[in-house]
Motif scaffolding. Sequence first.
Motif, short mmCIF file in Angstrom:
data_model
loop_
_atom_site.label_atom_id
_atom_site.label_comp_id
_atom_site.label_asym_id
_atom_site.label_seq_id
_atom_site.Cartn_x
_atom_site.Cartn_y
_atom_site.Cartn_z
N GLN A 255 4.28 5.64 2.34
CA GLN A 255 4.81 7.01 2.33
C GLN A 255 4.64 7.67 3.69
OE1 GLN A 255 2.47 8.66 -0.90
NE2 GLN A 255 4.10 8.31 -2.41
N MET A 256 3.53 7.44 4.35
CA MET A 256 3.24 8.07 5.63
C MET A 256 4.18 7.60 6.74
SD MET A 256 -0.93 7.98 5.59
CE MET A 256 -1.10 8.68 7.25
N LEU B 63 -8.96 6.12 6.82
CA LEU B 63 -7.80 6.14 5.93
C LEU B 63 -7.85 4.99 4.93
CD1 LEU B 63 -4.99 7.21 5.13
CD2 LEU B 63 -4.03 5.70 6.87
N LEU B 64 -8.21 3.80 5.40
CA LEU B 64 -8.30 2.66 4.50
C LEU B 64 -9.37 2.87 3.44
CD1 LEU B 64 -7.86 -0.30 6.99
CD2 LEU B 64 -6.33 0.30 5.12
N VAL C 248 0.84 -1.19 0.00
CA VAL C 248 0.00 0.00 0.00
C VAL C 248 0.89 1.24 0.00
CG1 VAL C 248 -2.16 -0.90 0.91
CG2 VAL C 248 -0.31 -0.45 2.48
N ARG C 249 0.77 2.02 -1.05
CA ARG C 249 1.68 3.14 -1.30
C ARG C 249 1.52 4.25 -0.28
NH1 ARG C 249 1.19 7.87 -3.87
NH2 ARG C 249 -0.94 7.35 -4.47
N ARG C 250 0.27 4.65 0.00
CA ARG C 250 0.08 5.81 0.87
C ARG C 250 0.57 5.53 2.29
NH1 ARG C 250 -5.53 9.21 2.09
NH2 ARG C 250 -4.54 10.85 3.30
N LEU C 251 0.23 4.36 2.83
CA LEU C 251 0.69 4.02 4.16
C LEU C 251 2.21 3.90 4.20
CD1 LEU C 251 -1.86 1.42 5.57
CD2 LEU C 251 -1.13 3.54 6.67
N GLU D 37 -10.79 5.89 2.39
CA GLU D 37 -10.53 7.02 1.51
C GLU D 37 -9.22 6.89 0.75
OE1 GLU D 37 -12.94 10.67 3.67
OE2 GLU D 37 -10.76 10.59 3.85
N GLY D 38 -8.19 6.41 1.43
CA GLY D 38 -6.87 6.37 0.81
C GLY D 38 -6.59 5.15 -0.02
N HIS D 39 -7.27 4.02 0.29
CA HIS D 39 -6.96 2.77 -0.39
C HIS D 39 -8.19 2.04 -0.92
CE1 HIS D 39 -2.80 3.13 0.89
NE2 HIS D 39 -3.21 3.35 2.12
N ARG D 40 -9.37 2.61 -0.72
CA ARG D 40 -10.63 2.00 -1.16
C ARG D 40 -10.81 0.60 -0.57
NH1 ARG D 40 -10.84 6.63 -2.08
NH2 ARG D 40 -11.59 7.67 -3.97
#
Length: 294
Positions: free
Chosen positions: A32-33, A264-265, A27-30, A267-270
């Motif tokens: 990066q965070m 977050l899951l 998972v890219r966004r997590l 909105e950010g990762h569907r």
Amino acid sequence: MTVTIETIRDAAKLLEGEVNRTPAMRVRRLSQMTGAEVYLKLENLQVTGSFKVRGAGVKLASLTDDEKAKGVVAASAGNHAQGVAFHAGRHGLDATIYMPEGTPFTKVGRTEDLGATVVLEGTDFNAARDAAIAHAEATGKLFIAPFDDEHVIAGQGTVALEFLEDVPDLDAMIVPIGGGGLMAGCAVAAHAHDQRIEMIGAQAGLFNSMAAAIAGKPFSGGGTTIAEGIAVKIPGDITQPIIAEHVSDITELSEEQLEAAVLLLAEGHRIVAEGAGASGVAALLAAGGKFAGK
């Protein structure tokens, strides 16, 4: 029976073709965070929407013909209920499931759709469990424990077995803890693969029973939590020593942290996850930069 990597591998063979082999997704966004390379094991894509169908399948496969003829009883906030109902239907067994009165209606409906009889009793899991055990004793049916059973633990351990086949160089694995069945099975599997893997538990702060028990403290929590799937007041007798041996830390999470992880899951990762399922992500976020570079 003792839970070992061999019993977990045997459980995996039993479950072949009966449950989904769910993906492990980077998972890219997590990532990066947190500065870590983060993977999620998507058990929300399981045949009943939860890993619980694994342990239930292994347990029901172990029953004698006499036990199967009498039928089974279980208590659950929803996911174990659906796992038992799913496999009871496959084996043609009579299944009665006790669920707390506040169980989400979607879980009640899905359990009934799988062919089980649902009884709503008690304000929490413990009250439902007590009612289920009383029913089992009165009728001669077998009570199927949701977490404190070696067959169930071995079945849940197949989650980590698959995860490590897909991502063999994990430095850490964060696992939700209610009664401890999933974590106990995953910890045995992970440390058989590599003793250096850090096992981190994620527990709702309102129901920190496992963390309290391992610390030698009485449990004094309770209340309403978005993570009702891990809202357990009494941890397992079998799971507790396994977790004490293998788990280095248990993160206790606030309702706000759990809610933020669900959001977050989505909105950010569907990815649609219930509070219990999102608790691992909440624990990852609560760790700040601890896992950077891992």
